[in-house]
Design an enzyme around this catalytic site. Sequence first.
Site, short mmCIF file in Angstrom:
data_model
loop_
_atom_site.label_atom_id
_atom_site.label_comp_id
_atom_site.label_asym_id
_atom_site.label_seq_id
_atom_site.Cartn_x
_atom_site.Cartn_y
_atom_site.Cartn_z
N SER A 254 27.18 -9.98 4.42
CA SER A 254 26.80 -9.38 5.70
C SER A 254 27.37 -10.18 6.85
CB SER A 254 25.26 -9.33 5.82
OG SER A 254 24.87 -8.99 7.12
N LYS A 255 27.92 -9.49 7.84
CA LYS A 255 28.43 -10.18 9.02
C LYS A 255 27.28 -10.79 9.82
CE LYS A 255 28.85 -5.94 11.83
NZ LYS A 255 29.81 -5.06 12.51
#
Length: 485
Positions: A254-255
């Site tokens: 996940s960013k």
Amino acid sequence: MSEVRTRFAPSPTGYMHVGNLRTALYAYLTARHENGTFILRIEDTDQERLVDGAVDIIYDTLKENGMTWDEGPDVGGDYGPYVQSERMGIFKDYALQLVEKGSAYYCFCTEERLAAVREEMKAAGETVGKYDGHCRNLSKEEVERRLAAGEPYVIRQKMPTEGVVAFDDLVYGHIEVDASELEDQILLKSDGMPTYNFANVVDDHLMKISHVIRGNEYLSSAPKYNLLYEAFGWEKPVYIHCPPVMKDAHSKLSKRNGDASYQDLVKQGYLSAAIVNYLLLLGWSPKGDKEIFTREEMIEMWNPAWINKSPAIFDIQKLRAINAGYINRMSDEEFTEIARPWIESVVKSPIELSPLVANLKPRCEILSDLPERVMFIDHMNEDYDLAFYRNKKFKTDESTSLTALKALEPVLEGTTDWTREGVYNACAPIAQEMGVKGGWLLYPLGIALAGTQATPGGGTDLAVVIGKERTLERVRKAIARLSAL
């Protein structure tokens, strides 16, 4: 549906996460394989998370990877506008249609009431769950009175309270959900903005999207979407939900958690084509053992039915291997062009790269490997370990290396043709005269010029790269250090 129409509908909230890019790739390939239409739609209704410049990042990333779109904000099309915030007048009309049909209702519950209900549930030891349906059955008269009084409201979808809601997904098959588990989700917020769950259904219908391709985090929402399609009497799209991209067996990539974005990978020296090739295989299995494909091959063989159900683990070593495969398939000229900026980040003096390319290319997995391997050209460590001169293959040590360098020094000084061929032709006969093999003579030269055991080329290659003056300077310093032992 006669025409295949797919869409990539990202939110402009920052850099391109690899999972989003994979979704774009799968949607692009599905359209191209069927000679259909690939659409770019910007979903910017979550105003709090918007990031300046993020739309340009979306454009640039797709273009860098050859995923050109047929319809979109910048190219237009028959079903625009293609930016969700420019479509605001559309959604309220459709929400009101659902109210008229009895498939949605006005909800006047305040945030204070909803918070109080949650607290009551906590105090009673109950799991805080879905909306309690307080406004679900208000009379028409009461609704009209409260609207006339200007009370704030949202519009909620009226879910069935019993039975099952079923749908089919190309990856996960037939899925049934107990209707009692579904919440009366908000369709239109109090500020008049649609929720994502409502806007994407309306937009997909109006843009005639035939195949909806997205992450499986939306799998649980698909029954709600289907009920909306049914309430409007619209044809449902083909659903293709992709497995999540995982950092490991327990956590998603996940960013938001700081995991590498597409842009991060490019900055680290991965090639765009290699990243896309790897993302193709991240949750999708082609027939056969081949792993590296051209874009034309991807389009020809693409079959979304081969998408796996299991989560895909992002394996950076696998990506490195695919990237190395792309580099090895390049011509020397192509490699030189992409390698030059990385080399010139640490080598400021003018150099001739060609003698190094043949050795650097097969040893380079990612372009960021290059600066360290050529650092010696301008910044040699002059206190390198003299044990580097020991080599079992060439039968060299400090003593034999001193002999070799003393023999080479006057030859190098007298060489006028300072080219790869000229320097080699000047040095090679010395080995014959001394009755030794070429490696015995030239291996020490590479150590003297690079100060490292892993040299990116033979000794004469390095001499050509760094030039005659520095070659003689480093050879003489090596002779002095070895003579002092």
